[in-house]
Design an enzyme around this catalytic site. Structure first.
Site, short mmCIF file in Angstrom:
data_model
loop_
_atom_site.label_atom_id
_atom_site.label_comp_id
_atom_site.label_asym_id
_atom_site.label_seq_id
_atom_site.Cartn_x
_atom_site.Cartn_y
_atom_site.Cartn_z
N SER A 177 33.69 44.86 40.48
CA SER A 177 34.65 45.90 40.88
C SER A 177 35.37 46.49 39.62
O SER A 177 35.80 47.56 39.55
CB SER A 177 35.65 45.05 41.58
OG SER A 177 36.29 43.92 40.79
N HIS A 207 43.34 44.39 38.57
CA HIS A 207 42.24 45.26 38.49
C HIS A 207 42.87 46.30 37.46
O HIS A 207 43.88 46.48 37.59
CB HIS A 207 41.52 45.77 39.61
CG HIS A 207 40.56 44.80 40.22
ND1 HIS A 207 41.26 43.59 41.21
CD2 HIS A 207 39.28 44.74 40.14
CE1 HIS A 207 40.00 43.01 41.69
NE2 HIS A 207 38.83 43.52 41.02
#
Length: 268
Positions: free
Chosen positions: A43, A250
């Site tokens: 990711s 993230h």
């Protein structure tokens, strides 16, 4: 040998300022345009957290603001394949992502290993459970990095080398998540934040060693993210987001463009 294109690119960068008026600066663009680039990984490479996802990528959540796409847009390589996928582990890369690699591939980028080491479970444990439970879970992850992850990284790196023997392979690491002594007034304890940062360093060190042993280039993103961690007041990372839990921890779009992209460029 295709790898010599990188040497030629470096030379043209040095000469560009002197030769631009003669038109020789166009050589740099020509060398970059001749590259075949494949972006692999999890990711952090697909761009989860950056938004602007390509609907065709489905659950892989490939973002138009992810560093591989930003690099492609700036450099216009002759071909670009983007197979990085949210949630990917080492086995997912070897099973599902290596199709575009070939003897013609010049450049490969990858982030991988965090999911194998249990990153998501570590963060969930630390957010929801006690400090001691958090520290224990971090230590379990570090033990996995010692005992099991190197072999899994070897499998991925061997597969890349087998399919793309002439490629310049860049393995990018992960940022530290927290600025210690920062602006956060709630959430995890400083002990927990420090343990999580140390675990990121531990994972990066192990990944860098495996990359070097395979002749790959490791690019640390820690320097670029310093001053932009969670609790910094200028974070390039999402904190826990209960409304969109998948984006938690993230990089934001700024983390991709200001953190990952320069780190990638810096080793080319």
């Amino acid at each position: 040998m295709r790898l010599s294109r990188f040497a030629a690119l470096s030379s043209s960068l040095l000469l560009g300022a002197v030769l631009a008026l003669t038109g020789a600066g166009a050589a740099q663009a020509a060398e970059t345009a001749a590259l075949d680039y494949v972006a692999l990984g999890d990711s952090y490479s697909s761009g989860v957290g950056a938004g602007s996802y390509d609907s065709a990528s489905g659950d892989c959540k490939r973002s138009t603001k992810a560093y591989p796409v930003l690099w492609k847009n700036a450099n216009a390589p002759s071909s670009f394949a983007f197979t990085a996928c949210s949630g990917a582990r080492t086995g997912d890369v070897t099973a599902n992502q290596l199709g575009p690699l070939s003897a013609a591939t010049d450049l490969v980028s990858i982030t991988i290993g965090g999911n194998d080491a249990g990153f998501a479970d570590v963060m969930t444990t630390c957010v929801l459970q006690s400090e001691s439970t958090c520290i224990n879970r971090v230590n379990q992850a570090k033990a996995y990095v010692d005992s099991t992850l190197p072999g899994k990284l070897d499998s991925v790196y061997n597969a890349i080398s087998s399919k793309a023997p002439a490629a310049h392979v860049v393995v990018l690491g992960y940022p530290r998540f927290y600025q210690l002594g920062g602006s956060c007034i709630a959430g995890l304890s400083e002990t927990e934040r420090s343990a999580i940062n140390n675990a990121a360093d531990y994972l990066n060190a192990a990944t860098a060693k495996r990359a070097a042993d395979h002749g790959f280039t490791f690019a640390s993103v820690v320097p670029a993210f310093t001053g932009h961690e969670i609790c910094s007041g200028s974070a390039w990372l999402h904190s826990v987001n209960w409304l969109n839990i998948g984006e938690s921890y993230h990089p934001t779009a700024a983390g991709q463009s200001g953190g990952y992209l320069p780190s990638f460029n810096g080793v080319l």
